[in-house]
Design a protein around this motif. Sequence first.
Motif, PDB file in Angstrom:
ATOM      1  N   MET A 154       0.843  -1.205   0.000  1.00 32.69           N
ATOM      2  CA  MET A 154       0.000   0.000   0.000  1.00 32.69           C
ATOM      3  C   MET A 154       0.875   1.252   0.000  1.00 32.69           C
ATOM      4  N   PHE A 155       0.574   2.181  -0.928  1.00 30.66           N
ATOM      5  CA  PHE A 155       1.404   3.373  -1.060  1.00 30.66           C
ATOM      6  C   PHE A 155       0.530   4.606  -1.273  1.00 30.66           C
ATOM      7  N   HIS A 179      -4.730   9.428   0.566  1.00 30.63           N
ATOM      8  CA  HIS A 179      -5.255   8.263  -0.147  1.00 30.63           C
ATOM      9  C   HIS A 179      -4.149   7.225  -0.344  1.00 30.63           C
ATOM     10  N   PHE A 180      -4.480   5.970  -0.081  1.00 33.84           N
ATOM     11  CA  PHE A 180      -3.561   4.852  -0.288  1.00 33.84           C
ATOM     12  C   PHE A 180      -4.254   3.797  -1.144  1.00 33.84           C
ATOM     13  N   VAL A 199      10.848   5.321   0.252  1.00 39.75           N
ATOM     14  CA  VAL A 199      10.536   4.481  -0.906  1.00 39.75           C
ATOM     15  C   VAL A 199      10.750   5.323  -2.153  1.00 39.75           C
ATOM     16  N   PHE A 200      11.488   4.740  -3.120  1.00 39.76           N
ATOM     17  CA  PHE A 200      11.774   5.398  -4.399  1.00 39.76           C
ATOM     18  C   PHE A 200      11.116   4.614  -5.529  1.00 39.76           C
ATOM     19  N   HIS A 201      10.627   5.356  -6.511  1.00 45.44           N
ATOM     20  CA  HIS A 201      10.050   4.745  -7.715  1.00 45.44           C
ATOM     21  C   HIS A 201      10.948   5.048  -8.898  1.00 45.44           C
ATOM     22  N   SER A 202      11.357   3.997  -9.615  1.00 47.22           N
ATOM     23  CA  SER A 202      12.285   4.164 -10.729  1.00 47.22           C
ATOM     24  C   SER A 202      11.653   3.918 -12.087  1.00 47.22           C
ATOM     25  N   GLY A 203      10.354   3.639 -12.140  1.00 50.85           N
ATOM     26  CA  GLY A 203       9.730   3.306 -13.405  1.00 50.85           C
ATOM     27  C   GLY A 203       9.191   4.509 -14.155  1.00 50.85           C
ATOM     28  N   ALA A 204       8.426   4.212 -15.194  1.00 54.90           N
ATOM     29  CA  ALA A 204       7.771   5.261 -15.981  1.00 54.90           C
ATOM     30  C   ALA A 204       6.672   5.913 -15.145  1.00 54.90           C
ATOM     31  N   PRO A 205       6.226   7.117 -15.522  1.00 56.61           N
ATOM     32  CA  PRO A 205       5.115   7.752 -14.802  1.00 56.61           C
ATOM     33  C   PRO A 205       3.907   6.829 -14.733  1.00 56.61           C
ATOM     34  N   ILE A 206       3.194   6.867 -13.618  1.00 61.36           N
ATOM     35  CA  ILE A 206       2.095   5.937 -13.408  1.00 61.36           C
ATOM     36  C   ILE A 206       0.753   6.622 -13.655  1.00 61.36           C
TER      37      ILE A 206
END
Length: 219
Positions: free
Chosen positions: A91-92, A113-114, A204-211
């Motif tokens: 959950m993020f 919001h999660f 927490v880091f996100h390395s992917g394409a925009p969501i």
Amino acid sequence: MKGLHAAGFAKVTAGISAETIVTLRNTIFADGRAGKRCLLDHPLVAETACLIRAGLLNQGFLCPSAVAIQAIAFDKSPAANWKVPWHQDLMFPLSRPVNSPGYLVPSVKDGVHFAQPPLAVLEDLLAVRLHLDDCDSTNGPLRVSPGTHRKGILPSDSTSDHVANHGQVEVLANTGEAILMRPLLLHASSQALSPNHRRVLHFVFHSGAPIQQPWAQTI
């Protein structure tokens, strides 16, 4: 980096100054509280996130587009000595109520919001646990089950079987070290036998394409 890919976790020196660590201890933790969510608004936490991102980018653990999406403070102490069963972090925080396909189990915590993002997004996340105190076997350290991050999203009633198959490892850390962990890795912790402060700043880091469903905040 091979260890992170295969095992789902690794330990590195975070490169955060001793002065900054002391200031973080003194400013983002409250006595008797187990933790605080959504700390990316705090200027020193945001600065620390940027320093950690730069260091992990240089070491090849993050891509140039990586952004911090979450910061949480944990303090296992005599007043808050908890245990956590085996689980995955699913959950993020998001910027708005869920309206995109594949985002599940929506909820609101402290006005934020999660939801559970799709598997492809979860696989692009990296948790970084910056230790602000030494943590040995008596402090209720993180325990992980190596390789379980490669099993996808696991039913909660299957975690004990996966841990039995993959084994478990205690991950100890000194002040200033950071534990890197894939959120899909099964992990747990026991109550501390010697419940001194065990303060951790968890990014927490996100390395992917925009969501499709934007994060609540990025740095």
